[in-house]
Design a protein around this motif. Structure first.
Motif, PDB file in Angstrom:
ATOM      1  N   THR A   1      15.687 -21.402 -67.695  1.00  0.00           N
ATOM      2  CA  THR A   1      16.624 -22.184 -68.499  1.00  0.00           C
ATOM      3  C   THR A   1      17.869 -22.459 -67.671  1.00  0.00           C
ATOM      4  O   THR A   1      18.469 -21.543 -67.110  1.00  0.00           O
TER       5      THR A   1
ATOM      6  N   THR B   1      21.897 -25.489 -75.409  1.00  0.00           N
ATOM      7  CA  THR B   1      22.411 -26.458 -76.372  1.00  0.00           C
ATOM      8  C   THR B   1      23.478 -25.784 -77.219  1.00  0.00           C
ATOM      9  O   THR B   1      23.296 -24.651 -77.672  1.00  0.00           O
TER      10      THR B   1
ATOM     11  N   TYR C   1      19.548 -35.809 -80.077  1.00  0.00           N
ATOM     12  CA  TYR C   1      20.619 -35.564 -79.113  1.00  0.00           C
ATOM     13  C   TYR C   1      21.171 -34.168 -79.349  1.00  0.00           C
ATOM     14  O   TYR C   1      20.837 -33.513 -80.330  1.00  0.00           O
TER      15      TYR C   1
ATOM     16  N   PRO D   1      13.294 -35.020 -67.074  1.00  0.00           N
ATOM     17  CA  PRO D   1      14.083 -35.141 -68.303  1.00  0.00           C
ATOM     18  C   PRO D   1      14.644 -33.807 -68.796  1.00  0.00           C
ATOM     19  O   PRO D   1      15.725 -33.766 -69.367  1.00  0.00           O
ATOM     20  N   GLU D   2      13.911 -32.732 -68.548  1.00  0.00           N
ATOM     21  CA  GLU D   2      14.356 -31.415 -69.019  1.00  0.00           C
ATOM     22  C   GLU D   2      15.637 -30.950 -68.350  1.00  0.00           C
ATOM     23  O   GLU D   2      16.273 -30.004 -68.815  1.00  0.00           O
ATOM     24  N   HIS D   3      16.043 -31.617 -67.283  1.00  0.00           N
ATOM     25  CA  HIS D   3      17.262 -31.242 -66.571  1.00  0.00           C
ATOM     26  C   HIS D   3      18.482 -32.045 -67.010  1.00  0.00           C
ATOM     27  O   HIS D   3      19.596 -31.759 -66.574  1.00  0.00           O
TER      28      HIS D   3
ATOM     29  N   ARG E   1      11.077 -41.093 -76.536  1.00  0.00           N
ATOM     30  CA  ARG E   1      10.161 -39.950 -76.599  1.00  0.00           C
ATOM     31  C   ARG E   1       8.986 -40.114 -75.635  1.00  0.00           C
ATOM     32  O   ARG E   1       8.529 -39.141 -75.038  1.00  0.00           O
TER      33      ARG E   1
ATOM     34  N   MET F   1      10.912 -39.776 -71.983  1.00  0.00           N
ATOM     35  CA  MET F   1      11.679 -38.553 -71.741  1.00  0.00           C
ATOM     36  C   MET F   1      11.138 -37.332 -72.464  1.00  0.00           C
ATOM     37  O   MET F   1      11.567 -36.214 -72.188  1.00  0.00           O
TER      38      MET F   1
ATOM     39  N   HIS G   1      13.412 -34.002 -74.868  1.00  0.00           N
ATOM     40  CA  HIS G   1      14.566 -33.456 -74.156  1.00  0.00           C
ATOM     41  C   HIS G   1      15.788 -34.265 -74.573  1.00  0.00           C
ATOM     42  O   HIS G   1      15.888 -35.446 -74.260  1.00  0.00           O
ATOM     43  N   TYR G   2      16.692 -33.634 -75.299  1.00  0.00           N
ATOM     44  CA  TYR G   2      17.822 -34.344 -75.891  1.00  0.00           C
ATOM     45  C   TYR G   2      19.142 -33.781 -75.380  1.00  0.00           C
ATOM     46  O   TYR G   2      19.612 -32.755 -75.863  1.00  0.00           O
ATOM     47  N   PRO G   3      19.742 -34.438 -74.403  1.00  0.00           N
ATOM     48  CA  PRO G   3      21.028 -33.988 -73.887  1.00  0.00           C
ATOM     49  C   PRO G   3      22.168 -34.386 -74.820  1.00  0.00           C
ATOM     50  O   PRO G   3      21.956 -35.066 -75.823  1.00  0.00           O
TER      51      PRO G   3
ATOM     52  N   ALA H   1      22.562 -34.566 -64.723  1.00  0.00           N
ATOM     53  CA  ALA H   1      21.519 -33.540 -64.837  1.00  0.00           C
ATOM     54  C   ALA H   1      21.953 -32.299 -64.074  1.00  0.00           C
ATOM     55  O   ALA H   1      22.773 -32.372 -63.159  1.00  0.00           O
TER      56      ALA H   1
END
Length: 133
Positions: free
Chosen positions: A2, A6, A18, A71-73, A99, A102, A105-107, A130
């Protein structure tokens, strides 16, 4: 591993699509410049808002991959749109495109309506920060 957490203040409902905030824990910062809905050769293939959004997201993803990221970053996204009404009217298709490109993954995100973008045909421009382990 990780790389960020969030942030959700106590008592706030969990937002859909988001994050209210992201706390980076470690890693290398990657800054993706504003990406518009044209292809790698600078050609727009559509004037449809959702189609331009999909292409802009694909462009963001290509730059992230160049940095060894995905996207996870993503920790932060800013969307610049030229027409708030058009953006809101296309939200279903925009969400589907997001979706598909990406994933889930919601920054932390912001969307801003602007009078125009540097590329006259562009309807959306997306920039990303990122954090890569």
């Amino acid at each position: 591993m990780t790389i960020h957490t969030t942030l959700l203040p106590e008592g706030w409902p969990r937002p859909k699509g988001y994050a209210n905030g992201i706390s980076a824990q470690s890693g290398r910062l990657v800054f993706v410049a504003g990406m518009v809905g044209w292809d790698a050769q600078g050609v727009f293939h559509s004037d449809d808002f959702a189609a331009q959004t999909r292409q802009a997201l694909l462009n963001v993803l290509a730059v992230l991959r160049e940095a060894g990221a995905g996207p996870e970053h993503m920790a932060r996204m800013t969307w610049y749109v030229t027409n708030k009404t058009e953006y809101l009217g296309a939200l279903r298709d925009v969400g589907q495109a997001y979706r598909e490109v990406m994933g889930a993954h919601y920054p932390a995100m912001a969307a801003v309506e602007v009078a125009g973008l540097m590329e006259d045909r562009a309807k959306v421009e997306i920039e990303v920060t990122a954090v890569v382990p």
